[in-house]
Design a protein around this motif. Structure first.
Motif, mmCIF file in Angstrom:
data_model
loop_
_atom_site.group_PDB
_atom_site.id
_atom_site.type_symbol
_atom_site.label_atom_id
_atom_site.label_comp_id
_atom_site.label_asym_id
_atom_site.label_seq_id
_atom_site.Cartn_x
_atom_site.Cartn_y
_atom_site.Cartn_z
ATOM 1 N N LEU A 35 0.841 -1.205 0.000
ATOM 2 C CA LEU A 35 0.000 0.000 0.000
ATOM 3 C C LEU A 35 0.874 1.251 0.000
ATOM 4 N N SER A 36 1.929 1.181 0.809
ATOM 5 C CA SER A 36 2.864 2.296 0.893
ATOM 6 C C SER A 36 3.601 2.482 -0.438
ATOM 7 N N ASP A 37 4.010 1.368 -1.033
ATOM 8 C CA ASP A 37 4.714 1.427 -2.313
ATOM 9 C C ASP A 37 3.803 1.966 -3.410
ATOM 10 N N GLU A 38 2.542 1.545 -3.344
ATOM 11 C CA GLU A 38 1.547 1.999 -4.307
ATOM 12 C C GLU A 38 1.442 3.521 -4.260
ATOM 13 N N ARG A 39 1.476 4.013 -3.054
ATOM 14 C CA ARG A 39 1.389 5.455 -2.857
ATOM 15 C C ARG A 39 2.610 6.157 -3.426
ATOM 16 N N GLU A 40 3.760 5.553 -3.185
ATOM 17 C CA GLU A 40 4.999 6.086 -3.745
ATOM 18 C C GLU A 40 4.896 6.173 -5.260
ATOM 19 N N GLU A 41 4.362 5.118 -5.818
ATOM 20 C CA GLU A 41 4.210 5.031 -7.274
ATOM 21 C C GLU A 41 3.336 6.181 -7.785
ATOM 22 N N LEU A 42 2.326 6.474 -6.981
ATOM 23 C CA LEU A 42 1.394 7.547 -7.343
ATOM 24 C C LEU A 42 2.102 8.902 -7.369
ATOM 25 N N GLY A 43 2.983 9.097 -6.392
ATOM 26 C CA GLY A 43 3.683 10.369 -6.314
ATOM 27 C C GLY A 43 4.783 10.495 -7.363
ATOM 28 N N LYS A 44 5.179 9.375 -7.895
ATOM 29 C CA LYS A 44 6.297 9.324 -8.836
ATOM 30 C C LYS A 44 6.160 10.340 -9.971
ATOM 31 N N ARG A 45 4.985 10.386 -10.564
ATOM 32 C CA ARG A 45 4.759 11.273 -11.712
ATOM 33 C C ARG A 45 4.937 12.734 -11.307
ATOM 34 N N VAL A 46 4.387 13.056 -10.133
ATOM 35 C CA VAL A 46 4.528 14.428 -9.649
ATOM 36 C C VAL A 46 5.999 14.761 -9.473
ATOM 37 N N PHE A 47 6.725 13.826 -8.866
ATOM 38 C CA PHE A 47 8.130 14.099 -8.569
ATOM 39 C C PHE A 47 8.988 14.153 -9.826
ATOM 40 N N GLU A 48 8.652 13.328 -10.785
ATOM 41 C CA GLU A 48 9.448 13.357 -12.019
ATOM 42 C C GLU A 48 9.332 14.723 -12.688
ATOM 43 N N LYS A 49 8.117 15.222 -12.675
ATOM 44 C CA LYS A 49 7.897 16.547 -13.250
ATOM 45 C C LYS A 49 8.609 17.620 -12.412
ATOM 46 N N ALA A 50 8.506 17.450 -11.107
ATOM 47 C CA ALA A 50 9.112 18.431 -10.208
ATOM 48 C C ALA A 50 10.638 18.384 -10.271
ATOM 49 N N ASP A 51 11.173 17.185 -10.435
ATOM 50 C CA ASP A 51 12.628 17.043 -10.517
ATOM 51 C C ASP A 51 13.186 17.915 -11.640
ATOM 52 N N ALA A 52 12.504 17.882 -12.758
ATOM 53 C CA ALA A 52 12.931 18.704 -13.895
ATOM 54 C C ALA A 52 12.823 20.181 -13.526
ATOM 55 N N PHE A 53 11.731 20.471 -12.858
ATOM 56 C CA PHE A 53 11.447 21.850 -12.446
ATOM 57 C C PHE A 53 12.544 22.414 -11.543
ATOM 58 N N PHE A 54 13.018 21.596 -10.630
ATOM 59 C CA PHE A 54 13.998 22.062 -9.639
ATOM 60 C C PHE A 54 15.427 21.625 -9.965
ATOM 61 N N GLU A 55 15.589 21.161 -11.170
ATOM 62 C CA GLU A 55 16.853 20.539 -11.578
ATOM 63 C C GLU A 55 18.089 21.394 -11.255
ATOM 64 N N ASN A 56 18.042 22.631 -11.698
ATOM 65 C CA ASN A 56 19.229 23.479 -11.541
ATOM 66 C C ASN A 56 19.155 24.404 -10.333
ATOM 67 N N SER A 57 18.299 24.035 -9.390
ATOM 68 C CA SER A 57 18.156 24.870 -8.194
ATOM 69 C C SER A 57 18.905 24.241 -7.027
ATOM 70 N N GLN A 58 18.900 24.947 -5.927
ATOM 71 C CA GLN A 58 19.559 24.438 -4.719
ATOM 72 C C GLN A 58 18.573 23.660 -3.852
ATOM 73 N N VAL A 59 17.349 23.535 -4.358
ATOM 74 C CA VAL A 59 16.290 22.909 -3.554
ATOM 75 C C VAL A 59 16.231 21.409 -3.786
ATOM 76 N N ASP A 60 16.189 20.652 -2.693
ATOM 77 C CA ASP A 60 15.909 19.214 -2.786
ATOM 78 C C ASP A 60 14.403 19.061 -2.582
ATOM 79 N N PHE A 61 13.711 19.061 -3.689
ATOM 80 C CA PHE A 61 12.243 19.073 -3.631
ATOM 81 C C PHE A 61 11.676 17.831 -2.947
#
Lengths: 215, 215
Positions: free
Chosen positions: A131-157
């Motif tokens: 269940l926990s992993d499933e949730r992680e999987e759900l957040g994955k898409r958000v984070f992949e998009k966010a990773d690009a967004f914060f790529e060159n920043s000092q923020v660990d999103f």
DNA sequence: AATAAAAGTAACCATCTGGTGATAATTTAA
DNA sequence: TTAAATTATCACCAGATGGTTACTTTTATT
């Protein structure tokens, strides 16, 4: 020869299975996962405990069946999918705050989810882990998009969101069970909740600002 | 007439009481608070369970005695007192980060404290509540000083610290029990822990900055 | 050494636990 | 309507549970 499945008004396998699963949920909400026991399930459902073994192979199987039909994250998934379309909305600070705020409100109102979250940090259990992993999987898409967004920043999103989500979980559980304050704040009062939400909003806002976005 | 108290090598009330209390701690660490039961305590301590009733009036009394001799917060108190002197150090961002970092490290290493924190959000218990209140009392001095510090700023310091402390608690419990990730981060790895600590540091730093302090 | 108080144990009890085997009630097809 | 398959219950089991009563061992005093 008799037919395979009974669908009578008294004897009905599927309906009975559902009753047993429902009993698990009710016990969980009222008394916590520690009290989900075959004898209690039998008493609450008004059925014979033998059926737990017949239909689910035992308590573990029934609990698994219960957890699998819980669909907290599926609700959230719909939100992310923006009503059928698979296009993910912009990962703006407002979007993130909404996500956190909704998480907070939902967890706060749902005694069932509170118990499941608590369960998840109380015992090692394969289905809970899934269940926990499933949730992680759900957040994955958000984070992949966010990773690009914060790529060159000092923020660990990811680390930042992990902190904020975790805090919501703990604060709600603490307030609901202990009833005491945390750092002088009681999130079970309207004022306390507003203070925490506002602080969350500020922290997100500053995170975006620090990364160079005024979004 | 015989003397009141026995101090022999075999029969020794105080020593036995301590053995029972120790058994509670060992069971808690190994199996969680759900498994603290009179029969188990008797087995682990090698003593008769009757003594639990004789000396503590029952399991509840023994558990209370156990919790009261736990002194997690007293350790922290020494730190705040700066080695005997009651002068509180400046509530700088470095000081706050150190406090959080130490909290993290200590909780992460102490299985006993993890179980007690979990216990506190799992069941309503008078002694646990008192322990929580005691901790609040300990933070009070820090917050009173900080309140003045952030008085004319836009920062809600208490709400911010509540969020950060809560997140530490949840993340550690989640990592220790479930073993799964949160937002892609696993704080039980060195890398994951560093990421979280760094993000915590940044959030504190920005909080001070937002309030107009470059401390 | 005798003895009474204190410290500690062992056996027992009623109740609750997970789990099963025999049996009863319902349903459906022939 | 009847019979067999399905659905469901009941009574029972062994073991663990909290709690008590009757008893033994140790200790300190005289």
């Amino acid at each position: 020869m008799a037919r395979r499945v009974h669908q009578g008004s008294v004897y009905n396998k599927e309906r009975t299975k559902k009753k047993l699963i429902d009993a698990v949920g009710r016990i969980l909400i009222r008394e916590g996962f520690q009290n989900i026991k075959v004898n209690k399930i039998a008493a609450v459902s008004g059925l014979s405990k033998k059926l737990i073994y017949n239909y689910f192979g035992g308590l573990e199987g029934l609990i698994k069946a219960y957890l699998e039909q819980v669909d907290f994250w599926k609700i959230e998934e719909q939100k992310l999918d923006n009503g059928g379309k698979s296009a993910l909305p912009e990962i703006s600070k407002d979007f993130m705050f909404q996500l956190l705020r909704d998480d907070f409100e939902y967890l706060y109102e749902s005694a069932e989810m509170q118990k499941i979250v608590l369960w998840g940090i109380s015992v090692k259990n394969k289905t809970l882990r899934e269940l926990s992993d499933e949730r992680e999987e759900l957040g994955k898409r958000v984070f992949e998009k966010a990773d690009a967004f914060f790529e060159n920043s000092q923020v660990d999103f990811r680390a930042t969101v992990a902190i904020l989500v975790s805090s919501i979980y703990y604060m709600v559980l603490h307030a609901k069970t202990s009833g005491s304050r945390m750092c002088g704040i009681d999130v079970s009062t309207k004022e306390g909740k507003e203070r925490v939400l506002k602080a969350l909003e500020r922290l997100i806002g500053q995170t975006y600002k620090y990364a160079g976005y005024a979004l």
